[in-house]
Structures are given as C-alpha cells and as structure tokens.
Design a protein around this motif. Structure first.
Motif, PDB file in Angstrom:
ATOM      1  N   PRO A 187       3.154 -18.722  12.702  1.00 24.70           N
ATOM      2  CA  PRO A 187       2.300 -18.622  13.886  1.00 24.70           C
ATOM      3  C   PRO A 187       1.028 -19.459  13.710  1.00 24.70           C
ATOM      4  CG  PRO A 187       3.011 -16.448  13.156  1.00 24.70           C
ATOM      5  CD  PRO A 187       3.363 -17.404  12.066  1.00 24.70           C
ATOM      6  N   VAL A 188       0.513 -19.946  14.806  1.00 22.07           N
ATOM      7  CA  VAL A 188      -0.695 -20.767  14.790  1.00 22.07           C
ATOM      8  C   VAL A 188      -1.657 -20.234  15.837  1.00 22.07           C
ATOM      9  CG1 VAL A 188      -1.655 -23.086  15.103  1.00 22.07           C
ATOM     10  CG2 VAL A 188       0.608 -22.812  14.078  1.00 22.07           C
ATOM     11  N   LEU A 189      -2.931 -20.160  15.471  1.00 19.89           N
ATOM     12  CA  LEU A 189      -3.984 -19.764  16.408  1.00 19.89           C
ATOM     13  C   LEU A 189      -4.900 -20.968  16.627  1.00 19.89           C
ATOM     14  CD1 LEU A 189      -5.464 -17.598  18.080  1.00 19.89           C
ATOM     15  CD2 LEU A 189      -6.768 -17.031  16.011  1.00 19.89           C
ATOM     16  N   ILE A 190      -5.019 -21.398  17.883  1.00 19.12           N
ATOM     17  CA  ILE A 190      -5.852 -22.552  18.226  1.00 19.12           C
ATOM     18  C   ILE A 190      -7.128 -22.047  18.896  1.00 19.12           C
ATOM     19  CG2 ILE A 190      -5.978 -24.720  19.502  1.00 19.12           C
ATOM     20  CD1 ILE A 190      -2.930 -24.840  19.457  1.00 19.12           C
ATOM     21  N   LEU A 191      -8.262 -22.414  18.333  1.00 18.20           N
ATOM     22  CA  LEU A 191      -9.557 -21.996  18.850  1.00 18.20           C
ATOM     23  C   LEU A 191     -10.270 -23.186  19.483  1.00 18.20           C
ATOM     24  CD1 LEU A 191     -10.721 -19.887  15.762  1.00 18.20           C
ATOM     25  CD2 LEU A 191      -9.563 -19.060  17.813  1.00 18.20           C
ATOM     26  N   GLY A 192     -10.994 -22.935  20.536  1.00 22.15           N
ATOM     27  CA  GLY A 192     -11.745 -24.008  21.179  1.00 22.15           C
ATOM     28  C   GLY A 192     -12.189 -23.608  22.565  1.00 22.15           C
ATOM     29  N   GLU A 193     -13.184 -24.297  23.061  1.00 26.29           N
ATOM     30  CA  GLU A 193     -13.705 -23.989  24.385  1.00 26.29           C
ATOM     31  C   GLU A 193     -12.674 -24.297  25.465  1.00 26.29           C
ATOM     32  OE1 GLU A 193     -17.360 -26.085  24.953  1.00 26.29           O
ATOM     33  OE2 GLU A 193     -18.325 -25.203  23.182  1.00 26.29           O
ATOM     34  N   THR A 194     -12.872 -23.711  26.630  1.00 27.85           N
ATOM     35  CA  THR A 194     -11.996 -23.968  27.770  1.00 27.85           C
ATOM     36  C   THR A 194     -12.030 -25.451  28.136  1.00 27.85           C
ATOM     37  OG1 THR A 194     -12.360 -21.748  28.628  1.00 27.85           O
ATOM     38  CG2 THR A 194     -11.549 -23.391  30.180  1.00 27.85           C
ATOM     39  N   GLY A 195     -10.836 -26.023  28.367  1.00 28.84           N
ATOM     40  CA  GLY A 195     -10.765 -27.410  28.807  1.00 28.84           C
ATOM     41  C   GLY A 195     -10.733 -28.438  27.702  1.00 28.84           C
ATOM     42  N   THR A 196     -10.578 -28.013  26.446  1.00 26.28           N
ATOM     43  CA  THR A 196     -10.577 -28.967  25.340  1.00 26.28           C
ATOM     44  C   THR A 196      -9.199 -29.544  25.039  1.00 26.28           C
ATOM     45  OG1 THR A 196     -10.463 -27.079  23.826  1.00 26.28           O
ATOM     46  CG2 THR A 196     -12.626 -28.059  24.167  1.00 26.28           C
ATOM     47  N   GLY A 197      -8.147 -28.975  25.652  1.00 30.25           N
ATOM     48  CA  GLY A 197      -6.802 -29.503  25.425  1.00 30.25           C
ATOM     49  C   GLY A 197      -6.002 -28.707  24.418  1.00 30.25           C
ATOM     50  N   LYS A 198      -6.218 -27.389  24.374  1.00 30.06           N
ATOM     51  CA  LYS A 198      -5.509 -26.561  23.399  1.00 30.06           C
ATOM     52  C   LYS A 198      -4.007 -26.532  23.666  1.00 30.06           C
ATOM     53  CE  LYS A 198      -8.165 -22.916  24.160  1.00 30.06           C
ATOM     54  NZ  LYS A 198      -9.203 -23.481  25.049  1.00 30.06           N
ATOM     55  N   GLU A 199      -3.618 -26.529  24.952  1.00 28.61           N
ATOM     56  CA  GLU A 199      -2.180 -26.506  25.253  1.00 28.61           C
ATOM     57  C   GLU A 199      -1.513 -27.819  24.850  1.00 28.61           C
ATOM     58  OE1 GLU A 199       1.010 -25.838  28.922  1.00 28.61           O
ATOM     59  OE2 GLU A 199      -1.053 -25.119  29.127  1.00 28.61           O
ATOM     60  N   LEU A 200      -2.196 -28.934  25.021  1.00 29.99           N
ATOM     61  CA  LEU A 200      -1.629 -30.221  24.585  1.00 29.99           C
ATOM     62  C   LEU A 200      -1.379 -30.220  23.084  1.00 29.99           C
ATOM     63  CD1 LEU A 200      -3.682 -32.841  26.650  1.00 29.99           C
ATOM     64  CD2 LEU A 200      -1.283 -32.206  26.941  1.00 29.99           C
TER      65      LEU A 200
END
Length: 485
Positions: A187-200
């Motif tokens: 599993p991977v957890l991606i952290l970052g502000e909204t709109g930074t491209g986490k889904e990409l």
C-alpha cells in the motif's frame, strides 16, 4: 466544447427540473424538457447518455416516453423518477421501457447524483463493449495485438516521465522513490495539497507495477456520505436500500487484480474507517445487504491533503488504519515550492488546451510567465490549468499576455514582486505599510494594461505626471523590476 456526459431531465414541473438540474450540473451537461415533444427534439439533436424522466406527466407518462427512447435510442440509460414503488408496476416498467433504475420520491441529492453517475458509466462501458465487439468481427486475430498496443500506450501516457517538471525539480525525488515503490506490491499513502496531482502519481505507480494490465479504479472518499461510499466501494444487493433495484458490483471488486485509488482518505468518518480496516486486514468485502463475503485482491493507494499523523494524534483517524495504508509514504510538493516547473507546466498545459478548445495561440509572453512564476498558486496545478483556460478564452492576440490573467493572479504576483523594496512593510509605521499596498496596486494595474500608462492612470484616477512620479518613487519598471527608495 463541454466533454461532460449529457443528461436529459424530463418533468412537466419547472421547479422539479430546476432542482434536479442544480444537483447534476457540476458533473454533467444538463438538458431539460417539460414534455415528451421537447424531449424527443433534444434526443434527435444531441448525443444524450442518460434520460431521467418523471412518471406523472400530463401528455405522456414517464414509462411511455422511456419506451420510445428504448425503441429509437436503445443505448441510452433510462431512469424513472416516481412516487410509486409497487413491485408489479416496477416490473411492468422494466419490461416496457427497460428502466435502468428507479428513483423514489422524495429522493436524496446524493442518491440521485450517484444513480446518474452509475448510469452514465454504464453507457460508456456499453459503448466501449460495442466498439470492441465490432473490432473483434473486423480484425479477428489482430484484435489481441491491437489491444496490447493500446495498453502499452496507456502505460506510456501515465509513466513517471510524463509528470511534467523541469530539470532539478523537487518533484524528481518523489518520482524516483515512487518508481521504486511501484514494483513492490505494498500500500502507498500519497500526501500533498489539493490540486498537486496526487491521482496522476497514483496512476503512474499502477502502470509501473506488475498489476498494470489490470483495472485502475479511483474514488473520492470525501465527496459522498458513508452509506453511498460503502455502496460505491463494496457494492450492494438488490433491495438493500430504497432505489437499489438491481445488484451492483463495487469498485473494489471491479478492480480485482488491479489497483484502487482512494482519494481524500483523511475525510472518511471513524465508522467507515473500521469497515475499511477490516477489508485491508482480511481482503474481503461484503456488499451492502448481503450476508456473504467475497475475496478480492487489490492494491490500495490512498491520498489526502491532511496531515494524517496529526489526525491520529488528535484521535480523528485510527492509528491501525494509518499504518495499514502507509507502508510507503510519498509527499507531492506544492506548486509554490516548484517555481522552476511553472514555465514548462504552463507551456505544455496551454498547448493541450489549444487542442481541446480548438483555439491556437503561439504561447505566453515573458511578462505573463513572470506573473505566473511570481504567484504562489494556493490551488496548485489545478488552479494553474483553470487560469490558463480562462486566459485562452479571453485571448485576442497570438500570445497570452498579463492582460489575459485574472485580477487575483496579477494582484498576487504584484505583491510578491513588490515585497522586497519597501522596508518594514510587515511592521512599523503605517506609512510603510500603505506604500507597500500602493506599489502592489500600481504594478497589478500596469501589468493588466501591458504597461500602457495612459490607461492605467485613467483607471487609477491619476494624471500621467502623477503616475510617473509614483513609478519613480517605487522604482517600478516593465518586467517587474523594482529598486529600494
């Protein structure tokens, strides 16, 4: 051109049409009709994916209208809104009009939106199935090769190298670690502000993994309440709740063998956290309304804009769930931490927008790029995309200049550029603070009018001599150059 699915709402009550349209218009292009005749005209002139019709109408019933739709446009998903839920009436409606789903009155906005989303998704899947069936007949044994090539193109389209960044970008390290993580089934957890491209980034991890030939499914967990989120992820049995007239396979089962991306995982309730933890521990799901569990094999990639460590310490997020999700943690830097990427991002995004909207420009002026690089982009890459879309629409020249940018971006850029020359602007005498604001307003106005001093002076209520004196006082010049005074 609007690329959203097209939904047709048919109801003889204008108020009902207005209320339903308001629920759907953020996700769909909405067409409306108050009678069967107007509805059929819409269907003849537009590429409609879903028709949502009220049962009780004076000229023709909803079932009768949807029966006509079924006969002439069988691919369109048909939804009936009704106050009656008699089983015999429902069976008759299904036989006559092939109803995809019923929505009982009074309906809940979230239930309505979820039903229409699923109907639009079914329409797209049916079209894809039909297209592949035709290819199968025409191409025979070459179809398998063609589909393999298509999968390869998809993988390339979501490769780490396609995450736009300049040489030496802070995003380089994130992508380097993500590429290593991709090949390990954890599993991977991606952290970052909204709109930074986490889904990409999540898609790049999926298509760089051994699961790349299996499905990738995404769900925004912060957008819908627990009951609907449970149905979306785990599925439901017919009759499990009002409106559930057919069994539904959840996203976790749809992605069996592949990857599920759970966005905004930090927004789910404590009660749903327990259900998600059970799935992660046992690899089993139980559809809503079912007594039987099913085993599914998916990789979970989650993302959030929240500090989950702080949420755990505050007791709002389960510690055991956090550790289940965060076998590997990746941080996506905000756009303000990547100023060197802005020029490349803007150029590539603008080129793509020109193709999408059919309006060609040669690019951005240096002044416009300077403004974009000076702004701090609280909405990150998504805000940059929206800003460039707006600029392209308003463009009257072959290059986009500062005059095409929004007042918000210009003012923010002006404040950033004008921050240095006025000492003591954040504290000290009132005069120094007022001068900082005045210099920012002057610079924003001049950028918007492409340094046309006559137009800027007229808007600001100054004479050209007065404007020139203020520019000399603050050392403002084209290109954003300033000097201390």
């Amino acid at each position: 051109m609007d690329s959203r699915p097209v939904i047709l709402i048919v109801d003889d009550e204008p108020r009902s049409v207005e209320v339903i349209a308001r629920v759907l218009d953020e996700d769909f292009e909405v067409l409306t009709a108050t009678g069967a005749e107007a509805a059929l005209r819409h269907l003849e002139n537009n590429w409609v994916q879903v028709v949502l019709a009220d049962q009780r109408m004076p000229d023709v019933t909803g079932v009768a209208l949807l029966a006509q739709v079924r006969e002439r446009w069988p691919d369109i998903a048909r939804i009936l809104v009704t106050g009656y839920t008699d089983p015999d009436d429902m069976i008759r409606a299904i036989n006559e009009a092939g109803i995809y789903q019923f929505i009982a009155k009074p309906w809940h906005p979230d239930q309505l939106l979820l039903t229409v989303r699923n109907a639009a998704r079914q329409f797209q899947l049916q079209r894809e199935h039909d297209r592949l069936s035709i290819e199968m007949k025409l191409l025979g044994p070459t179809l398998e090769t063609r589909l393999a090539n298509r999968r390869d193109r998809i993988r390339q389209g979501f490769h780490f190298d396609t995450l736009i960044r300049a040489t030496g970008s802070p995003l380089d390290e994130t992508c380097r670690v993500a590429a290593q993580v991709a090949t390990f089934d954890v599993p991977v957890l991606i952290l970052g502000e909204t709109g930074t491209g986490k889904e990409l980034l999540a898609r790049a991890i999926h298509y760089g993994s051994l699961r790349s030939d299996r499905p990738f499914q995404a769900e925004n967990c912060g957008a819908i309440p627990d009951e609907l989120l449970e149905s979306e992820l785990f599925g439901h049995k017919r009759g499990a709740f009002t409106g559930a007239v057919a069994n539904r396979v959840g996203l976790l089962e749809q992605a069996d063998g592949g990857t599920v991306f759970l966005d905004e995982i930090g927004d789910v309730s404590p009660a749903f956290q327990v259900k998600l933890l059970r799935f992660l521990q046992e690899g089993e799901i139980r559809p809503v309304g079912s007594n039987e569990s099913r085993h599914v094999n998916v990789r979970v990639i989650a993302a959030t804009h929240r500090d989950l460590g702080a949420e755990v310490r505050a007791g709002r997020f389960r510690q055991d769930l956090y550790y289940r999700l965060a076998s590997m943690e990746l941080q996506v830097p905000p756009l303000r931490a990547r100023p060197g990427d802005i020029r490349l991002l803007a150029e590539v995004t603008l080129d793509r927008l020109c193709t999408t909207h059919g309006k060609a420009v040669k690019g951005l002026t240096e002044d416009a790029i300077a403004c974009l690089e000076a702004y701090d982009w609280p909405g990150n890459v998504r805000e940059l995309q929206n800003e460039l879309t707006r600029a392209l629409v308003l463009a009257e020249r072959d290059r986009l200049g500062p005059e095409c940018l929004s007042a918000r971006v210009l003012a923010g850029a002006a404040q950033q550029v004008g921050a240095a020359p006025i000492p003591g602007a954040d504290h000290g005498p009132l005069r120094d603070r007022v001068e900082r604001v005045e210099a920012a307003i002057l610079l924003e106005t001049l950028l918007r009018f492409r340094w046309n001093k006559s137009k800027a002076a007229k808007e600001l209520g100054l004479s050209r001599v007065g404007l020139r004196a203020k520019l000399e006082r603050y050392g403002l010049a084209p290109g954003g150059a300033t000097r201390s005074h």
